[in-house]
Design a protein around this motif. Structure first.
Motif, short mmCIF file in Angstrom:
data_model
loop_
_atom_site.label_atom_id
_atom_site.label_comp_id
_atom_site.label_asym_id
_atom_site.label_seq_id
_atom_site.Cartn_x
_atom_site.Cartn_y
_atom_site.Cartn_z
N LEU A 289 0.82 -1.22 0.00
CA LEU A 289 0.00 0.00 0.00
C LEU A 289 0.85 1.27 0.00
O LEU A 289 0.48 2.26 -0.63
N GLU A 290 1.97 1.23 0.68
CA GLU A 290 2.84 2.40 0.76
C GLU A 290 3.52 2.71 -0.58
O GLU A 290 3.85 3.85 -0.86
N ASN B 100 2.55 1.13 -3.89
CA ASN B 100 1.77 0.91 -5.11
C ASN B 100 0.92 2.14 -5.41
O ASN B 100 0.21 2.63 -4.54
N THR B 101 0.98 2.62 -6.64
CA THR B 101 0.21 3.80 -7.02
C THR B 101 -1.05 3.47 -7.80
O THR B 101 -1.79 4.37 -8.19
N ALA C 192 0.16 2.66 6.97
CA ALA C 192 0.38 2.56 5.52
C ALA C 192 -0.65 3.40 4.75
O ALA C 192 -0.31 4.04 3.76
N LEU C 193 -1.88 3.41 5.22
CA LEU C 193 -2.92 4.20 4.55
C LEU C 193 -2.60 5.68 4.62
O LEU C 193 -2.90 6.42 3.68
N SER D 133 -0.12 6.24 1.79
CA SER D 133 -0.52 5.86 0.43
C SER D 133 -0.93 7.08 -0.37
O SER D 133 -1.62 7.97 0.13
N SER E 67 -2.56 6.69 -3.36
CA SER E 67 -3.59 6.33 -4.33
C SER E 67 -4.91 5.84 -3.73
O SER E 67 -5.94 5.94 -4.36
N ILE E 68 -4.90 5.32 -2.53
CA ILE E 68 -6.10 4.73 -1.94
C ILE E 68 -7.18 5.80 -1.73
O ILE E 68 -6.92 6.86 -1.17
N ASN F 72 -4.50 11.60 5.01
CA ASN F 72 -4.56 11.26 3.59
C ASN F 72 -5.87 11.77 3.00
O ASN F 72 -6.91 11.12 3.11
#
Length: 108
Positions: free
Chosen positions: A29-30, A32-33, A56-57, A60, A62-63, A88
Motif C-alpha cells: 500500500l505504501e 503501489n500507485t 500505511a494508509l 498511500s 492512491s487509496i 490522507n
C-alpha cells in the motif's frame, strides 16, 4: 504487487491475515500507485495489524476507499485508521462496520 500499476482493487475476504501478512500488505500500500480500493472483510485483523494498515494508509498516495469490516480492530486500531484518513485527503470513503471498537473507538 509493489510495482503493479494496473491492479485497482485489493480485496481479501476471509483470508485470516496474521500480523506478518499485514506487514506485507502495508508495504504494498505504501509503494503501489495503482490500488485505489482496499477491502479487508472478515479477516480477523488484530488491533496491532490494523495499526500497521493505518500507518500505511496515511502514506498511500492512491487509496480512496477503505473497507475494513468484521474484524477485531480494537480502539487503537480505530484511532490509527481515523488518523490515516485525516492525513490522507485521497481517502474519500471508509467502511469500518462491525468491528466491536466500543464507545471509545466510536469517538476516535
Amino acid at each position: 504487487l509493489k510495482v503493479n500499476t494496473t491492479l485497482s482493487k485489493l480485496i481479501l475476504y476471509k483470508s485470516f491475515i496474521n500480523d506478518e501478512a499485514v506487514k506485507l500488505i502495508a508495504s504494498v500500500l505504501e509503494n503501489n500507485t495503482g490500488i485505489k480500493e482496499l477491502e479487508l472483510y472478515q479477516n480477523g485483523l488484530s488491533e496491532n495489524g490494523t495499526m500497521i494498515i493505518g500507518k500505511a494508509l496515511g502514506l498511500s498516495s492512491s487509496i480512496n476507499y477503505v473497507g475494513i469490516y468484521k474484524n477485531k480492530i480494537g480502539f487503537r486500531g480505530m484511532v490509527s485508521i481515523t488518523d490515516s484518513v485525516v492525513k490522507n485527503s485521497n481517502i474519500t470513503a471508509l467502511n469500518l462496520n462491525k468491528n466491536n471498537v466500543g464507545v471509545e473507538g466510536a469517538f476516535a
